[in-house]
Design a protein around this motif. Sequence first.
Motif, PDB file in Angstrom:
ATOM      1  N   ALA A  52     -10.924  21.702  -0.954  1.00 29.51           N
ATOM      2  CA  ALA A  52      -9.517  21.563  -0.954  1.00 29.51           C
ATOM      3  C   ALA A  52      -9.169  20.469  -1.797  1.00 29.51           C
ATOM      4  CB  ALA A  52      -8.840  21.181   0.523  1.00 29.51           C
ATOM      5  N   CYS A  53      -9.627  19.729  -1.610  1.00 27.84           N
ATOM      6  CA  CYS A  53      -9.552  18.480  -3.252  1.00 27.84           C
ATOM      7  C   CYS A  53      -9.935  19.473  -4.263  1.00 27.84           C
ATOM      8  CB  CYS A  53     -10.265  17.560  -3.061  1.00 27.84           C
ATOM      9  SG  CYS A  53     -10.275  16.452  -1.050  1.00 27.84           S
ATOM     10  N   VAL A  54     -10.531  20.186  -4.598  1.00 31.49           N
ATOM     11  CA  VAL A  54     -10.851  21.040  -5.825  1.00 31.49           C
ATOM     12  C   VAL A  54      -9.783  21.639  -5.663  1.00 31.49           C
ATOM     13  CG1 VAL A  54     -12.350  22.445  -7.613  1.00 31.49           C
ATOM     14  CG2 VAL A  54     -13.369  20.367  -5.801  1.00 31.49           C
ATOM     15  N   VAL A  55      -9.167  22.107  -5.117  1.00 32.48           N
ATOM     16  CA  VAL A  55      -8.373  23.129  -4.755  1.00 32.48           C
ATOM     17  C   VAL A  55      -7.153  22.829  -5.891  1.00 32.48           C
ATOM     18  CG1 VAL A  55      -6.301  24.422  -3.613  1.00 32.48           C
ATOM     19  CG2 VAL A  55      -8.735  24.792  -4.052  1.00 32.48           C
ATOM     20  N   ARG A  56      -6.673  21.758  -4.813  1.00 36.26           N
ATOM     21  CA  ARG A  56      -5.516  20.756  -5.068  1.00 36.26           C
ATOM     22  C   ARG A  56      -5.563  20.457  -6.948  1.00 36.26           C
ATOM     23  NH1 ARG A  56      -0.917  19.608  -5.431  1.00 36.26           N
ATOM     24  NH2 ARG A  56       0.449  17.903  -4.643  1.00 36.26           N
ATOM     25  N   GLY A  57      -6.801  19.875  -7.241  1.00 34.90           N
ATOM     26  CA  GLY A  57      -6.707  19.226  -8.162  1.00 34.90           C
ATOM     27  C   GLY A  57      -6.580  20.278  -9.750  1.00 34.90           C
ATOM     28  N   VAL A  58      -7.818  21.395  -9.388  1.00 35.32           N
ATOM     29  CA  VAL A  58      -8.067  22.508 -11.069  1.00 35.32           C
ATOM     30  C   VAL A  58      -6.496  23.232 -10.260  1.00 35.32           C
ATOM     31  CG1 VAL A  58      -9.389  24.211 -11.420  1.00 35.32           C
ATOM     32  CG2 VAL A  58     -10.190  22.176 -10.179  1.00 35.32           C
ATOM     33  N   LEU A  59      -6.564  24.266  -9.631  1.00 34.36           N
ATOM     34  CA  LEU A  59      -5.351  25.311  -9.612  1.00 34.36           C
ATOM     35  C   LEU A  59      -3.888  24.666  -9.281  1.00 34.36           C
ATOM     36  CD1 LEU A  59      -7.663  27.352  -6.929  1.00 34.36           C
ATOM     37  CD2 LEU A  59      -7.082  27.743  -9.071  1.00 34.36           C
ATOM     38  N   GLU A  60      -3.507  22.865  -7.931  1.00 30.39           N
ATOM     39  CA  GLU A  60      -2.713  23.709  -7.930  1.00 30.39           C
ATOM     40  C   GLU A  60      -2.072  22.278  -9.290  1.00 30.39           C
ATOM     41  OE1 GLU A  60      -2.354  24.111  -2.809  1.00 30.39           O
ATOM     42  OE2 GLU A  60      -2.406  21.795  -3.913  1.00 30.39           O
ATOM     43  N   LEU A  61      -2.397  21.520  -9.279  1.00 28.95           N
ATOM     44  CA  LEU A  61      -2.096  20.652 -10.548  1.00 28.95           C
ATOM     45  C   LEU A  61      -2.518  20.825 -11.452  1.00 28.95           C
ATOM     46  CD1 LEU A  61      -2.053  17.209  -8.456  1.00 28.95           C
ATOM     47  CD2 LEU A  61      -0.211  18.953  -8.767  1.00 28.95           C
ATOM     48  N   GLY A  62      -3.726  21.825 -11.776  1.00 24.09           N
ATOM     49  CA  GLY A  62      -4.709  21.860 -13.141  1.00 24.09           C
ATOM     50  C   GLY A  62      -3.219  23.230 -13.778  1.00 24.09           C
ATOM     51  N   ILE A 122      -5.876  25.958 -15.063  1.00 21.55           N
ATOM     52  CA  ILE A 122      -6.688  26.521 -15.426  1.00 21.55           C
ATOM     53  C   ILE A 122      -6.285  28.767 -15.234  1.00 21.55           C
ATOM     54  CG2 ILE A 122      -7.950  27.130 -13.965  1.00 21.55           C
ATOM     55  CD1 ILE A 122     -10.677  27.140 -15.678  1.00 21.55           C
ATOM     56  N   THR A 123      -6.558  29.143 -16.300  1.00 23.55           N
ATOM     57  CA  THR A 123      -5.848  31.096 -16.178  1.00 23.55           C
ATOM     58  C   THR A 123      -7.648  31.413 -16.549  1.00 23.55           C
ATOM     59  OG1 THR A 123      -5.056  30.651 -18.254  1.00 23.55           O
ATOM     60  CG2 THR A 123      -3.727  30.023 -16.150  1.00 23.55           C
ATOM     61  N   ALA A 124      -6.940  32.534 -16.395  1.00 25.99           N
ATOM     62  CA  ALA A 124      -8.352  33.317 -16.628  1.00 25.99           C
ATOM     63  C   ALA A 124      -8.655  33.751 -18.253  1.00 25.99           C
ATOM     64  CB  ALA A 124      -7.828  35.209 -16.240  1.00 25.99           C
ATOM     65  N   GLY A 125      -8.989  33.510 -18.862  1.00 29.40           N
ATOM     66  CA  GLY A 125      -9.732  33.870 -20.012  1.00 29.40           C
ATOM     67  C   GLY A 125     -10.338  32.345 -20.963  1.00 29.40           C
ATOM     68  N   ASP A 126      -9.781  31.333 -20.160  1.00 31.89           N
ATOM     69  CA  ASP A 126      -9.817  30.215 -20.386  1.00 31.89           C
ATOM     70  C   ASP A 126     -11.170  29.666 -20.406  1.00 31.89           C
ATOM     71  OD1 ASP A 126      -7.299  29.600 -20.682  1.00 31.89           O
ATOM     72  OD2 ASP A 126      -6.949  28.153 -18.593  1.00 31.89           O
ATOM     73  N   LEU A 127     -11.497  28.905 -21.288  1.00 32.73           N
ATOM     74  CA  LEU A 127     -12.972  27.820 -21.549  1.00 32.73           C
ATOM     75  C   LEU A 127     -12.945  26.544 -20.945  1.00 32.73           C
ATOM     76  CD1 LEU A 127     -15.937  28.503 -23.058  1.00 32.73           C
ATOM     77  CD2 LEU A 127     -15.011  27.337 -24.875  1.00 32.73           C
ATOM     78  N   ALA A 128     -13.852  26.646 -20.034  1.00 31.06           N
ATOM     79  CA  ALA A 128     -13.503  25.069 -19.278  1.00 31.06           C
ATOM     80  C   ALA A 128     -15.271  24.568 -19.355  1.00 31.06           C
ATOM     81  CB  ALA A 128     -13.526  25.084 -17.831  1.00 31.06           C
ATOM     82  N   VAL A 129     -14.727  23.162 -19.439  1.00 31.56           N
ATOM     83  CA  VAL A 129     -16.241  22.482 -19.250  1.00 31.56           C
ATOM     84  C   VAL A 129     -16.388  21.818 -18.200  1.00 31.56           C
ATOM     85  CG1 VAL A 129     -17.981  21.130 -20.312  1.00 31.56           C
ATOM     86  CG2 VAL A 129     -16.405  22.572 -21.807  1.00 31.56           C
ATOM     87  N   ILE A 130     -16.794  21.470 -17.877  1.00 25.58           N
ATOM     88  CA  ILE A 130     -16.666  20.312 -16.547  1.00 25.58           C
ATOM     89  C   ILE A 130     -18.397  19.557 -16.318  1.00 25.58           C
ATOM     90  CG2 ILE A 130     -17.062  20.461 -13.628  1.00 25.58           C
ATOM     91  CD1 ILE A 130     -16.186  23.179 -13.728  1.00 25.58           C
ATOM     92  N   ALA A 177     -13.864  31.719 -10.438  1.00 28.39           N
ATOM     93  CA  ALA A 177     -12.842  33.010  -9.368  1.00 28.39           C
ATOM     94  C   ALA A 177     -11.258  32.662 -10.217  1.00 28.39           C
ATOM     95  CB  ALA A 177     -12.634  32.117  -7.833  1.00 28.39           C
ATOM     96  N   ALA A 178     -11.069  31.674 -10.676  1.00 29.51           N
ATOM     97  CA  ALA A 178      -9.660  31.457 -11.563  1.00 29.51           C
ATOM     98  C   ALA A 178      -9.992  32.799 -13.149  1.00 29.51           C
ATOM     99  CB  ALA A 178      -9.198  30.459 -11.749  1.00 29.51           C
ATOM    100  N   ALA A 180     -12.829  23.038 -25.997  1.00 30.92           N
ATOM    101  CA  ALA A 180     -12.254  24.051 -24.590  1.00 30.92           C
ATOM    102  C   ALA A 180     -11.349  24.067 -24.621  1.00 30.92           C
ATOM    103  CB  ALA A 180     -13.431  22.909 -23.855  1.00 30.92           C
ATOM    104  N   ASP A 181     -10.859  24.833 -23.411  1.00 28.92           N
ATOM    105  CA  ASP A 181      -9.213  25.054 -23.049  1.00 28.92           C
ATOM    106  C   ASP A 181      -8.541  24.034 -22.184  1.00 28.92           C
ATOM    107  OD1 ASP A 181      -8.296  27.343 -24.392  1.00 28.92           O
ATOM    108  OD2 ASP A 181      -9.803  27.570 -22.780  1.00 28.92           O
ATOM    109  N   VAL A 182      -9.910  23.309 -20.431  1.00 34.57           N
ATOM    110  CA  VAL A 182      -9.537  22.818 -20.091  1.00 34.57           C
ATOM    111  C   VAL A 182     -11.347  22.089 -20.082  1.00 34.57           C
ATOM    112  CG1 VAL A 182      -9.386  22.773 -17.746  1.00 34.57           C
ATOM    113  CG2 VAL A 182      -7.990  24.419 -18.833  1.00 34.57           C
ATOM    114  N   VAL A 183     -10.702  21.061 -19.503  1.00 36.92           N
ATOM    115  CA  VAL A 183     -11.933  20.486 -19.134  1.00 36.92           C
ATOM    116  C   VAL A 183     -11.781  19.448 -18.010  1.00 36.92           C
ATOM    117  CG1 VAL A 183     -12.887  19.672 -21.419  1.00 36.92           C
ATOM    118  CG2 VAL A 183     -11.753  18.140 -20.426  1.00 36.92           C
ATOM    119  N   ILE A 184     -12.567  19.102 -16.981  1.00 36.23           N
ATOM    120  CA  ILE A 184     -12.724  18.476 -15.276  1.00 36.23           C
ATOM    121  C   ILE A 184     -14.171  17.818 -15.220  1.00 36.23           C
ATOM    122  CG2 ILE A 184     -12.655  19.483 -13.293  1.00 36.23           C
ATOM    123  CD1 ILE A 184     -12.329  22.711 -13.939  1.00 36.23           C
ATOM    124  N   GLU A 185     -13.360  16.169 -15.287  1.00 33.40           N
ATOM    125  CA  GLU A 185     -14.335  15.442 -15.130  1.00 33.40           C
ATOM    126  C   GLU A 185     -14.590  14.857 -13.329  1.00 33.40           C
ATOM    127  OE1 GLU A 185     -17.085  13.155 -15.120  1.00 33.40           O
ATOM    128  OE2 GLU A 185     -15.661  11.361 -14.598  1.00 33.40           O
TER     129      GLU A 185
END
Length: 351
Positions: free
Chosen positions: A149-159, A161-169, A185-186, A235-240
């Motif tokens: 749920a914390c990840v959902v909050r940060g990545v989906l609800e406040l982030g 990220i969309t289909a086709g993005d290049l993400a680095v974690i 999944a996104a 990257a389009d999106v980065v997640i630390e």
Amino acid sequence: MLALRKLSESDQNLKLCEVPEPTPAADQVVLNVAAAGICGTDIHILKGEYRSKPPVTLGHEVAGTIAALGEAVSGWELGQRVVSETYYSVCGHCSYCRSGRPNLCSQRNSIGSMVDGGFAEKLLVPASNLHALPDSLDFPEAALIEPLACVVRGVLELGSITAGDLAVITGPGPIGLLALQVAKAAGAQVMMIGTAADKERLALAQSLQADWVMASTADPETNARRVLELLGKNADVVIECSGAALAADLLLRSIKKAGHYIQLGLYGQRLSFDLDVLCYKELSVSGSFATVPSSWARAIALAASKAVSLKALVGASYPLSAWERAFADVFKRLPGKVLILPNDKGARPRF
């Protein structure tokens, strides 16, 4: 009953104690705790790096069954399988509470830090915190609903990220591995970065469909060059997710102009960054703190549909009596979430 408690502000001051069993007020329930995950926040509390109110029982990633109901509670049954949100109380009338962001309430008290949490045989929580568990999720899996749920909050609800993005974690611990699955999944392509000590965790990331994995070195410029060589572009999106300064620096070097930087990990200390890059690259930056109710509904849906595999992240499990071994496993950086099973007397090492 037994409970693992931080007794004072002193570093490392944890002790297994005998405490009275809780009794629910009218709007509360008592849970038999079946499984509780050890979170990075518990480690910060252990070290005195995160606000807590000792003496207090740690643990906020919990799943279990309803053992007692307050007299005003309706819609729930004894023995029902549930997970619980982490807020014990909020003010209910500040601008944050009224706008659906109780996580930002200045009077928020959470289980496991300000009031007694889930590293105990029983846990007292408001009935309004409960979410019913799907039959498809067992208790060890369900203990990971809170970090999901914390990840959902940060990545989906406040982030963003969309289909086709290049993400680095960065950070292949439980939060990073959940972020990997949520990003996939996104519809994103994902690179997971750890260190040489994360060999097993990076292998788990690869099994969870990471498109690239990389072990970083101590040299920031070399790391940034390797990321660019592997991806072919920034990257389009980065997640630390690691809470490490070098990881944040690497992501700031590896993100494209007008990209989105998402901070999920906690550092436990003040850090120095070259924040001019936020201006030069016109970056969007978002952090997230805990969850809101909608995060839980989405997290349970992702887990129930198997779009996110929680079972893959379940690591070693220990009874309360073996809590020192459990915390030692966390420091070993083993793959998977280390769990405490307060009402189980046997240990189940996975790796």
